[in-house]
Motif scaffolding. Structure first.
Motif, PDB file in Angstrom:
ATOM      1  N   HIS A 130     -19.859  50.392  19.409  1.00  0.00           N
ATOM      2  CA  HIS A 130     -20.909  50.272  18.930  1.00  0.00           C
ATOM      3  C   HIS A 130     -20.811  49.018  17.673  1.00  0.00           C
ATOM      4  N   ASP A 131     -19.986  48.781  17.327  1.00  0.00           N
ATOM      5  CA  ASP A 131     -19.375  47.865  16.248  1.00  0.00           C
ATOM      6  C   ASP A 131     -19.935  48.959  15.067  1.00  0.00           C
ATOM      7  N   PRO A 132     -19.118  50.340  15.240  1.00  0.00           N
ATOM      8  CA  PRO A 132     -19.768  50.434  13.827  1.00  0.00           C
ATOM      9  C   PRO A 132     -19.359  49.858  12.225  1.00  0.00           C
ATOM     10  N   GLN A 133     -20.027  50.399  11.136  1.00  0.00           N
ATOM     11  CA  GLN A 133     -20.129  50.136   9.855  1.00  0.00           C
ATOM     12  C   GLN A 133     -18.056  50.744   9.709  1.00  0.00           C
ATOM     13  N   ILE A 134     -17.717  49.345   8.487  1.00  0.00           N
ATOM     14  CA  ILE A 134     -16.789  50.151   7.688  1.00  0.00           C
ATOM     15  C   ILE A 134     -16.644  49.736   6.661  1.00  0.00           C
ATOM     16  N   SER A 135     -15.970  50.424   5.362  1.00  0.00           N
ATOM     17  CA  SER A 135     -15.695  50.539   4.494  1.00  0.00           C
ATOM     18  C   SER A 135     -14.777  49.174   4.207  1.00  0.00           C
ATOM     19  N   GLU A 136     -15.186  48.524   2.891  1.00  0.00           N
ATOM     20  CA  GLU A 136     -13.611  47.996   2.494  1.00  0.00           C
ATOM     21  C   GLU A 136     -12.444  49.326   2.437  1.00  0.00           C
ATOM     22  N   GLY A 137     -12.676  50.280   1.751  1.00  0.00           N
ATOM     23  CA  GLY A 137     -11.976  51.280   1.293  1.00  0.00           C
ATOM     24  C   GLY A 137     -10.753  51.334   3.122  1.00  0.00           C
ATOM     25  N   GLU A 138     -11.839  51.860   3.912  1.00  0.00           N
ATOM     26  CA  GLU A 138     -10.863  52.158   5.316  1.00  0.00           C
ATOM     27  C   GLU A 138     -10.142  50.279   5.818  1.00  0.00           C
ATOM     28  N   ILE A 139     -11.262  49.586   5.210  1.00  0.00           N
ATOM     29  CA  ILE A 139      -9.939  47.973   6.075  1.00  0.00           C
ATOM     30  C   ILE A 139      -8.891  47.955   5.596  1.00  0.00           C
ATOM     31  N   VAL A 140      -9.282  48.093   4.392  1.00  0.00           N
ATOM     32  CA  VAL A 140      -7.526  48.332   3.239  1.00  0.00           C
ATOM     33  C   VAL A 140      -6.264  49.748   4.365  1.00  0.00           C
ATOM     34  N   SER A 141      -6.963  50.440   4.231  1.00  0.00           N
ATOM     35  CA  SER A 141      -6.023  51.793   4.001  1.00  0.00           C
ATOM     36  C   SER A 141      -6.325  51.935   6.212  1.00  0.00           C
ATOM     37  N   GLN A 142      -7.144  51.061   6.511  1.00  0.00           N
ATOM     38  CA  GLN A 142      -6.246  51.144   8.420  1.00  0.00           C
ATOM     39  C   GLN A 142      -5.550  49.931   9.055  1.00  0.00           C
ATOM     40  N   GLY A 143      -5.245  49.452   7.575  1.00  0.00           N
ATOM     41  CA  GLY A 143      -4.136  48.393   7.693  1.00  0.00           C
ATOM     42  C   GLY A 143      -5.030  46.515   8.268  1.00  0.00           C
ATOM     43  N   GLU A 148      -6.512  42.350  -1.380  1.00  0.00           N
ATOM     44  CA  GLU A 148      -7.740  40.473  -1.662  1.00  0.00           C
ATOM     45  C   GLU A 148      -8.009  40.345  -0.411  1.00  0.00           C
ATOM     46  N   ASP A 149      -7.567  40.593   0.134  1.00  0.00           N
ATOM     47  CA  ASP A 149      -7.990  39.858   1.846  1.00  0.00           C
ATOM     48  C   ASP A 149      -9.723  40.109   1.828  1.00  0.00           C
ATOM     49  N   VAL A 150      -9.436  41.098   1.688  1.00  0.00           N
ATOM     50  CA  VAL A 150     -10.980  41.431   1.737  1.00  0.00           C
ATOM     51  C   VAL A 150     -12.011  40.720   0.232  1.00  0.00           C
ATOM     52  N   GLN A 151     -11.209  40.890  -1.069  1.00  0.00           N
ATOM     53  CA  GLN A 151     -12.602  40.398  -1.798  1.00  0.00           C
ATOM     54  C   GLN A 151     -12.622  38.805  -1.928  1.00  0.00           C
ATOM     55  N   ARG A 152     -11.360  38.154  -0.632  1.00  0.00           N
ATOM     56  CA  ARG A 152     -11.900  36.483  -0.225  1.00  0.00           C
ATOM     57  C   ARG A 152     -12.639  36.427   0.610  1.00  0.00           C
ATOM     58  N   MET A 153     -13.025  37.911   1.955  1.00  0.00           N
ATOM     59  CA  MET A 153     -14.040  36.878   2.878  1.00  0.00           C
ATOM     60  C   MET A 153     -15.541  37.197   2.043  1.00  0.00           C
ATOM     61  N   ILE A 154     -15.425  38.353   1.177  1.00  0.00           N
ATOM     62  CA  ILE A 154     -16.618  38.387   0.648  1.00  0.00           C
ATOM     63  C   ILE A 154     -17.172  37.516   0.038  1.00  0.00           C
ATOM     64  N   ALA A 155     -16.622  36.789  -1.276  1.00  0.00           N
ATOM     65  CA  ALA A 155     -16.519  35.051  -2.011  1.00  0.00           C
ATOM     66  C   ALA A 155     -16.536  34.721  -0.982  1.00  0.00           C
ATOM     67  N   VAL A 156     -15.902  34.137  -0.010  1.00  0.00           N
ATOM     68  CA  VAL A 156     -16.227  32.728   0.869  1.00  0.00           C
ATOM     69  C   VAL A 156     -16.606  32.941   1.864  1.00  0.00           C
ATOM     70  N   GLY A 157     -17.662  34.689   2.071  1.00  0.00           N
ATOM     71  CA  GLY A 157     -19.542  34.453   3.079  1.00  0.00           C
ATOM     72  C   GLY A 157     -20.233  34.369   2.422  1.00  0.00           C
ATOM     73  N   ARG A 158     -20.063  34.912   0.919  1.00  0.00           N
ATOM     74  CA  ARG A 158     -20.854  34.134   0.389  1.00  0.00           C
ATOM     75  C   ARG A 158     -21.337  32.942  -0.654  1.00  0.00           C
ATOM     76  N   GLU A 159     -20.283  32.034  -0.192  1.00  0.00           N
ATOM     77  CA  GLU A 159     -20.317  30.514  -0.437  1.00  0.00           C
ATOM     78  C   GLU A 159     -20.762  29.805   1.089  1.00  0.00           C
TER      79      GLU A 159
END
Length: 246
Positions: A130-143, A148-159
């Motif tokens: 059911h598409d679980p929520q995932i934290s920024e830290g988990e995205i990085v720790s799970q590879g 840097e990619d996470v911060q780019r997604m946040i910045a571009v997403g807001r644009e």
């Protein structure tokens, strides 16, 4: 347009090899509409072509706004040609107003509470879970992606969110929230990929939830009948026409 070999199949589109260019793929928009991780499924004849029109309008607009996407062109209403990308298994949700699942997870928050800047949430694409929520830290720790990619997604997403909010505001429509996906073309950095269409956002004309034009009408319905599907098709056509004005 002649389609190449089928590369993947989703609930609402198929992905095919481009007949002439291996760096491109063709998204074929299907007539299906789903909700509840696919538990509810219906078909609206012509929806694929309507969704394709909306996606092309939105992606072309973002490109004009200086936001890099995988969009190349639309040879037909139900076909979108895009750059081939390695997709991240994430849905990036940009929330401008509190509603929907956010309220269920945060019951003390009032519906309509604004977020400035937009609140960014990540969800792992996994229908079975059911598409679980995932934290920024988990995205990085799970590879899944780098910090840097996470911060780019946040910045571009807001644009993206800001650009679409401006476009909708010019037609007196409030963009409430928005789902975006990202992919990486060969040798490139993350860009906006997949599609953004009327299944991807909540939009409320005049800021009124009761007038919503998006997929939430289908999700909220107690039962699905031909009259409901016809009404949804009318809304999707209206949105396709309105996004042409972007």
């Amino acid at each position: 347009m002649q389609l190449g070999a089928k590369l993947a199949e989703g609930k609402t589109k198929g992905i095919y090899a481009h007949p002439d260019d291996p760096e491109l793929v063709v998204l074929f928009h299907k007539d299906g509409i789903t909700a509840g991780d696919g538990a509810r499924r219906s078909e609206i004849v012509g929806k694929g072509a309507i969704a394709g029109r909306t996606a092309a309008n939105v992606l072309a607009y973002l490109e004009r706004e200086g936001i890099a996407t995988h969009f190349v062109g639309a040879p037909a209403d139900d076909m979108t040609v895009v750059r081939r990308c390695a997709m991240l298994p994430l849905e990036v949700v940009m929330r401008r107003l509190a509603t929907g699942s956010y309220l269920r997870r945060n019951p003390g928050v009032a519906e309509g509470q604004p977020f400035d800047p937009p609140l960014v949430e990540f969800f792992l694409k996994d229908d079975a879970a059911h598409d679980p929520q995932i934290s920024e830290g988990e995205i990085v720790s799970q590879g899944i992606a780098s910090a840097e990619d996470v911060q780019r997604m946040i910045a571009v997403g807001r644009e993206v969110c800001a650009a679409l909010a401006r476009a909708w505001a010019r037609q007196d429509v409030t963009l409430v929230d928005l789902k975006i996906e990202f992919g990486r073309p060969a040798g490139g950095e993350l860009i906006v990929a997949d599609v953004i269409d009327n299944d991807s956002w909540r939009i409320w004309p005049g800021g009124e939830k009761a007038r919503m034009l998006d997929k939430q009408v289908y999700r909220n319905a107690a039962e699905v009948d031909e009259a409901l599907l016809a009404a949804i098709k009318d809304r999707y056509l209206q949105v396709a026409d309105m996004t042409a004005g972007f």
